[in-house]
Design an enzyme around this catalytic site. Structure first.
Site, mmCIF file in Angstrom:
data_model
loop_
_atom_site.group_PDB
_atom_site.id
_atom_site.type_symbol
_atom_site.label_atom_id
_atom_site.label_comp_id
_atom_site.label_asym_id
_atom_site.label_seq_id
_atom_site.Cartn_x
_atom_site.Cartn_y
_atom_site.Cartn_z
ATOM 1 N N LYS A 47 0.821 -1.199 0.000
ATOM 2 C CA LYS A 47 0.000 0.000 0.000
ATOM 3 C C LYS A 47 0.865 1.264 0.000
ATOM 4 O O LYS A 47 0.388 2.354 -0.330
ATOM 5 C CB LYS A 47 -0.877 0.031 1.270
ATOM 6 C CG LYS A 47 -1.747 -1.173 1.440
ATOM 7 C CD LYS A 47 -2.354 -1.190 2.849
ATOM 8 C CE LYS A 47 -2.971 -2.538 3.126
ATOM 9 N NZ LYS A 47 -3.201 -2.730 4.572
ATOM 10 N N GLY A 48 2.112 1.105 0.411
ATOM 11 C CA GLY A 48 2.965 2.276 0.665
ATOM 12 C C GLY A 48 3.175 3.212 -0.507
ATOM 13 O O GLY A 48 3.381 4.408 -0.319
ATOM 14 N N GLU A 104 7.599 2.469 -6.009
ATOM 15 C CA GLU A 104 7.713 1.904 -4.663
ATOM 16 C C GLU A 104 7.916 3.033 -3.651
ATOM 17 O O GLU A 104 8.455 4.094 -3.985
ATOM 18 C CB GLU A 104 8.905 0.918 -4.683
ATOM 19 C CG GLU A 104 9.313 0.284 -3.394
ATOM 20 C CD GLU A 104 8.268 -0.638 -2.777
ATOM 21 O OE1 GLU A 104 7.168 -0.150 -2.475
ATOM 22 O OE2 GLU A 104 8.578 -1.827 -2.538
ATOM 23 N N ASP A 105 7.485 2.805 -2.419
ATOM 24 C CA ASP A 105 7.668 3.839 -1.393
ATOM 25 C C ASP A 105 9.101 3.895 -0.885
ATOM 26 O O ASP A 105 9.700 4.956 -0.812
ATOM 27 C CB ASP A 105 6.689 3.632 -0.219
ATOM 28 C CG ASP A 105 6.738 2.221 0.375
ATOM 29 O OD1 ASP A 105 7.438 1.337 -0.161
ATOM 30 O OD2 ASP A 105 6.051 1.994 1.392
ATOM 31 N N ASP A 108 14.540 -0.930 1.416
ATOM 32 C CA ASP A 108 15.248 -1.131 2.673
ATOM 33 C C ASP A 108 16.288 -2.239 2.434
ATOM 34 O O ASP A 108 17.348 -1.985 1.874
ATOM 35 C CB ASP A 108 14.176 -1.500 3.715
ATOM 36 C CG ASP A 108 14.676 -1.517 5.139
ATOM 37 O OD1 ASP A 108 15.345 -0.566 5.538
ATOM 38 O OD2 ASP A 108 14.384 -2.493 5.857
ATOM 39 N N LYS A 136 17.139 3.434 1.624
ATOM 40 C CA LYS A 136 18.070 3.390 2.769
ATOM 41 C C LYS A 136 19.256 2.527 2.345
ATOM 42 O O LYS A 136 19.255 1.316 2.578
ATOM 43 C CB LYS A 136 17.400 2.717 3.967
ATOM 44 C CG LYS A 136 16.266 3.477 4.613
ATOM 45 C CD LYS A 136 15.763 2.660 5.808
ATOM 46 C CE LYS A 136 14.468 3.167 6.346
ATOM 47 N NZ LYS A 136 13.842 2.227 7.294
ATOM 48 N N VAL A 158 10.789 5.345 9.231
ATOM 49 C CA VAL A 158 10.030 6.539 8.869
ATOM 50 C C VAL A 158 8.572 6.185 8.588
ATOM 51 O O VAL A 158 8.253 5.036 8.271
ATOM 52 C CB VAL A 158 10.652 7.248 7.640
ATOM 53 C CG1 VAL A 158 12.008 7.846 7.977
ATOM 54 C CG2 VAL A 158 10.756 6.309 6.428
ATOM 55 N N ASP A 164 3.524 3.446 6.598
ATOM 56 C CA ASP A 164 2.716 3.284 7.800
ATOM 57 C C ASP A 164 3.549 3.030 9.052
ATOM 58 O O ASP A 164 4.685 2.577 8.997
ATOM 59 C CB ASP A 164 1.770 2.103 7.636
ATOM 60 C CG ASP A 164 2.514 0.771 7.651
ATOM 61 O OD1 ASP A 164 3.434 0.605 6.835
ATOM 62 O OD2 ASP A 164 2.194 -0.085 8.506
ATOM 63 N N ARG A 170 -0.684 6.848 7.248
ATOM 64 C CA ARG A 170 -0.236 6.910 5.854
ATOM 65 C C ARG A 170 -0.643 8.232 5.208
ATOM 66 O O ARG A 170 -0.129 8.606 4.168
ATOM 67 C CB ARG A 170 -0.869 5.766 5.038
ATOM 68 C CG ARG A 170 -0.410 4.370 5.441
ATOM 69 C CD ARG A 170 -1.009 3.348 4.478
ATOM 70 N NE ARG A 170 -0.893 1.974 4.946
ATOM 71 C CZ ARG A 170 0.152 1.178 4.720
ATOM 72 N NH1 ARG A 170 1.172 1.621 4.042
ATOM 73 N NH2 ARG A 170 0.158 -0.060 5.169
#
Ligand code: IMP
Ligand code: MG
Length: 186
Positions: A47-48, A104-105, A108, A136, A158, A164, A170
């Site tokens: 969902k990000g 994409e949000d 990582d 990151k 974050v 989220d 969000r």
């Protein structure tokens, strides 16, 4: 989870104006990169990625279509992605011969994107590129070639702007660093 996000806010890492300015620039970069491309399909990772997608689309000046894919990664805790990734909702269409841009949000460890790239590769797209709002680099466990990056950020959890905190917040129009001490005991 508290009614208000303030309890979990350590600092605002990227404010609304900075976000919007960078997303407009990304839209210009992407529009230039795909200027001569037909069949550009943006694939939003739910969902990000949803808030980023809708702002990014508005700054694109080239024809494109959109589709959605939902992925979960699960590990030992909120912060640890073990590399086990599951597809919760697949694309609605055949992507063969299409130029795919994954939206994409955040990247990582890189496990989620590696999984998505491997999966899409089996479906014969014309090309696959990645656009992530946040990255990151210091957390990476697998190498991923990222074509468009909004911001490189330090190793901090974050939330906001699609990302989220236990499914909440969000909707915030900025990126906040979480005060993880406030989560202890919840
Ligand atoms: P990766 O597979 O380790 O690259 O993790 C990617 C996914 O983990 C992202 O798509 C997010 O859903 C989630 N994630 C990683 N870091 C954060 C964070 O700081 N805040 C919120 N979600 C995050
Ligand atoms: Mg994500």
């Amino acid at each position: 989870m508290s009614q208000s996000y303030e309890k979990y806010l350590r600092e605002v890492l990227i404010d609304t104006d900075t976000l919007q300015t960078r997303i407009t620039e990304l839209g210009q970069e992407i529009s230039a990169a795909y200027a001569d491309t037909e069949n550009l399909l943006l694939i939003c990772i739910l969902k990000g990625g949803v808030m980023f997608l809708t702002d990014l689309m508005r700054s694109l000046t080239i024809p494109h279509t959109i589709d959605f894919m939902a992925i979960s990664s699960y590990g030992t805790g909120v912060r640890e992605s073990s590399g086990r990734v599951r597809i919760d909702m697949d694309l609605k269409q055949d992507v063969a011969g299409k130029h795919l841009l994954i939206v994409e949000d955040i990247i990582d460890s890189g496990h989620t994107l590696q999984y998505i790239l491997n999966l899409l590769d089996t479906r014969d797209p014309a090309s696959v590129r990645i656009c992530t709002l946040l990255s990151k680099p210091s957390r990476r466990q697998v190498h991923i070639d990222v074509d468009f990056v909004g911001f490189e950020i330090p190793d901090k959890y974050v939330f906001g702007y699609g990302l989220d905190l236990d499914e909440h917040y969000r909707n915030l129009p900025f990126i906040a660093v979480c005060n993880t001490d406030a989560l202890t005991g919840e």
